[in-house]
Design a protein around this motif. Structure first.
Motif, PDB file in Angstrom:
ATOM      1  N   TRP A  98      -6.242  19.468 -10.390  1.00 11.64           N
ATOM      2  CA  TRP A  98      -5.341  18.430 -10.878  1.00 11.64           C
ATOM      3  C   TRP A  98      -4.915  17.521  -9.733  1.00 11.64           C
ATOM      4  O   TRP A  98      -4.950  16.296  -9.850  1.00 11.64           O
ATOM      5  CB  TRP A  98      -4.108  19.066 -11.542  1.00 11.64           C
ATOM      6  N   ILE A  99      -4.519  18.113  -8.611  1.00  8.90           N
ATOM      7  CA  ILE A  99      -4.066  17.330  -7.459  1.00  8.90           C
ATOM      8  C   ILE A  99      -5.206  16.455  -6.928  1.00  8.90           C
ATOM      9  O   ILE A  99      -5.013  15.273  -6.654  1.00  8.90           O
ATOM     10  CB  ILE A  99      -3.497  18.253  -6.353  1.00  8.90           C
ATOM     11  N   ASP A 115       0.039   8.791   2.316  1.00  2.00           N
ATOM     12  CA  ASP A 115       0.871   8.174   1.273  1.00  2.00           C
ATOM     13  C   ASP A 115       0.417   8.605  -0.115  1.00  2.00           C
ATOM     14  O   ASP A 115       1.241   8.914  -0.984  1.00  2.00           O
ATOM     15  CB  ASP A 115       0.825   6.649   1.373  1.00  2.00           C
ATOM     16  N   ILE A 116      -0.881   8.635  -0.325  1.00  2.92           N
ATOM     17  CA  ILE A 116      -1.419   9.050  -1.625  1.00  2.92           C
ATOM     18  C   ILE A 116      -1.062  10.506  -1.903  1.00  2.92           C
ATOM     19  O   ILE A 116      -0.626  10.843  -3.006  1.00  2.92           O
ATOM     20  CB  ILE A 116      -2.945   8.818  -1.686  1.00  2.92           C
ATOM     21  N   ALA A 117      -1.256  11.364  -0.910  1.00  2.00           N
ATOM     22  CA  ALA A 117      -0.920  12.783  -1.088  1.00  2.00           C
ATOM     23  C   ALA A 117       0.556  12.939  -1.411  1.00  2.00           C
ATOM     24  O   ALA A 117       0.938  13.731  -2.286  1.00  2.00           O
ATOM     25  CB  ALA A 117      -1.294  13.573   0.156  1.00  2.00           C
ATOM     26  N   GLN A 118       1.390  12.180  -0.733  1.00  2.65           N
ATOM     27  CA  GLN A 118       2.828  12.256  -0.989  1.00  2.65           C
ATOM     28  C   GLN A 118       3.147  11.768  -2.406  1.00  2.65           C
ATOM     29  O   GLN A 118       3.945  12.393  -3.113  1.00  2.65           O
ATOM     30  CB  GLN A 118       3.591  11.416   0.026  1.00  2.65           C
ATOM     31  N   ASP A 119       2.510  10.677  -2.845  1.00  5.71           N
ATOM     32  CA  ASP A 119       2.721  10.182  -4.204  1.00  5.71           C
ATOM     33  C   ASP A 119       2.337  11.221  -5.249  1.00  5.71           C
ATOM     34  O   ASP A 119       3.021  11.380  -6.264  1.00  5.71           O
ATOM     35  CB  ASP A 119       1.914   8.904  -4.441  1.00  5.71           C
ATOM     36  N   ILE A 138       1.403  26.780  -1.217  1.00  9.09           N
ATOM     37  CA  ILE A 138       0.095  26.457  -1.802  1.00  9.09           C
ATOM     38  C   ILE A 138      -0.020  24.939  -1.980  1.00  9.09           C
ATOM     39  O   ILE A 138      -1.033  24.330  -1.614  1.00  9.09           O
ATOM     40  CB  ILE A 138      -0.105  27.198  -3.144  1.00  9.09           C
ATOM     41  N   ILE A 139       1.036  24.320  -2.503  1.00  9.38           N
ATOM     42  CA  ILE A 139       1.030  22.879  -2.729  1.00  9.38           C
ATOM     43  C   ILE A 139       0.891  22.130  -1.403  1.00  9.38           C
ATOM     44  O   ILE A 139       0.117  21.172  -1.293  1.00  9.38           O
ATOM     45  CB  ILE A 139       2.300  22.442  -3.486  1.00  9.38           C
ATOM     46  N   LEU A 140       1.626  22.551  -0.385  1.00 12.80           N
ATOM     47  CA  LEU A 140       1.550  21.891   0.921  1.00 12.80           C
ATOM     48  C   LEU A 140       0.164  22.024   1.535  1.00 12.80           C
ATOM     49  O   LEU A 140      -0.357  21.071   2.127  1.00 12.80           O
ATOM     50  CB  LEU A 140       2.611  22.450   1.864  1.00 12.80           C
ATOM     51  N   LYS A 162       4.772  12.989  -7.953  1.00 14.06           N
ATOM     52  CA  LYS A 162       4.433  12.988  -9.379  1.00 14.06           C
ATOM     53  C   LYS A 162       4.477  14.411  -9.940  1.00 14.06           C
ATOM     54  O   LYS A 162       4.988  14.640 -11.036  1.00 14.06           O
ATOM     55  CB  LYS A 162       3.047  12.379  -9.587  1.00 14.06           C
ATOM     56  N   LEU A 163       3.969  15.354  -9.173  1.00 12.87           N
ATOM     57  CA  LEU A 163       3.966  16.757  -9.583  1.00 12.87           C
ATOM     58  C   LEU A 163       5.395  17.265  -9.758  1.00 12.87           C
ATOM     59  O   LEU A 163       5.713  17.920 -10.747  1.00 12.87           O
ATOM     60  CB  LEU A 163       3.219  17.598  -8.545  1.00 12.87           C
ATOM     61  N   ILE A 164       6.252  16.926  -8.808  1.00 12.05           N
ATOM     62  CA  ILE A 164       7.645  17.390  -8.859  1.00 12.05           C
ATOM     63  C   ILE A 164       8.416  16.687  -9.977  1.00 12.05           C
ATOM     64  O   ILE A 164       9.148  17.337 -10.734  1.00 12.05           O
ATOM     65  CB  ILE A 164       8.333  17.167  -7.493  1.00 12.05           C
ATOM     66  N   GLU A 165       8.264  15.362 -10.080  1.00  9.39           N
ATOM     67  CA  GLU A 165       8.989  14.607 -11.104  1.00  9.39           C
ATOM     68  C   GLU A 165       8.597  15.031 -12.515  1.00  9.39           C
ATOM     69  O   GLU A 165       9.424  15.040 -13.413  1.00  9.39           O
ATOM     70  CB  GLU A 165       8.747  13.109 -10.937  1.00  9.39           C
ATOM     71  N   ALA A 166       7.340  15.347 -12.700  1.00  6.37           N
ATOM     72  CA  ALA A 166       6.861  15.752 -14.022  1.00  6.37           C
ATOM     73  C   ALA A 166       7.245  17.191 -14.335  1.00  6.37           C
ATOM     74  O   ALA A 166       7.054  17.653 -15.458  1.00  6.37           O
ATOM     75  CB  ALA A 166       5.356  15.579 -14.115  1.00  6.37           C
ATOM     76  N   ASN A 167       7.752  17.873 -13.316  1.00 14.59           N
ATOM     77  CA  ASN A 167       8.157  19.270 -13.471  1.00 14.59           C
ATOM     78  C   ASN A 167       6.990  20.116 -13.999  1.00 14.59           C
ATOM     79  O   ASN A 167       7.147  20.943 -14.892  1.00 14.59           O
ATOM     80  CB  ASN A 167       9.374  19.383 -14.391  1.00 14.59           C
TER      81      ASN A 167
END
Length: 99
Positions: free
Chosen positions: A57-58, A33-37, A9-11, A41-46
């Motif tokens: 949100w995305i 690059d923006i999509a990757q950032d 879903i995220i991809l 952010k989504l992964i780092e913020a858990n």
């Protein structure tokens, strides 16, 4: 919901965001690059959001990053223009002085 399903879903949303940003005027590389950032952010913020809250949100974060990049580039272009103007003006004054 399984992790693989959530990742898919995220991809899919990331690909949508890239197309959306390109339609808004971003270069393809910048949009990617923006999509990757945003995904980082989504992964780092858990953060684990429900699907109906994930997409908005995305998109919101991606659009915000796009606007920030656009403003930064515009400011940079203005600085370059101003520097080149003053450089040309100094050369013109020097030429007039020595003639």
């Amino acid at each position: 919901m399984e992790i693989n399903q959530y990742e898919n879903i995220i991809l899919n949303i990331a690909q949508e965001v890239v197309r959306f940003l390109v339609k808004k005027g971003a270069k393809t590389q910048d949009a990617e690059d923006i999509a990757q950032d945003v995904m980082v952010k989504l992964i780092e913020a858990n953060i684990v959001l429900e699907e109906n809250k994930l997409r908005p949100w995305i998109y919101k974060v991606a659009l915000s990053k796009f606007y920030d990049k656009h403003r930064r580039n515009k400011r940079y272009d203005n600085i370059l223009h101003e520097l080149s103007y003053h450089s040309c003006r100094r050369k013109f004054i020097c030429i007039q002085y020595y003639e």
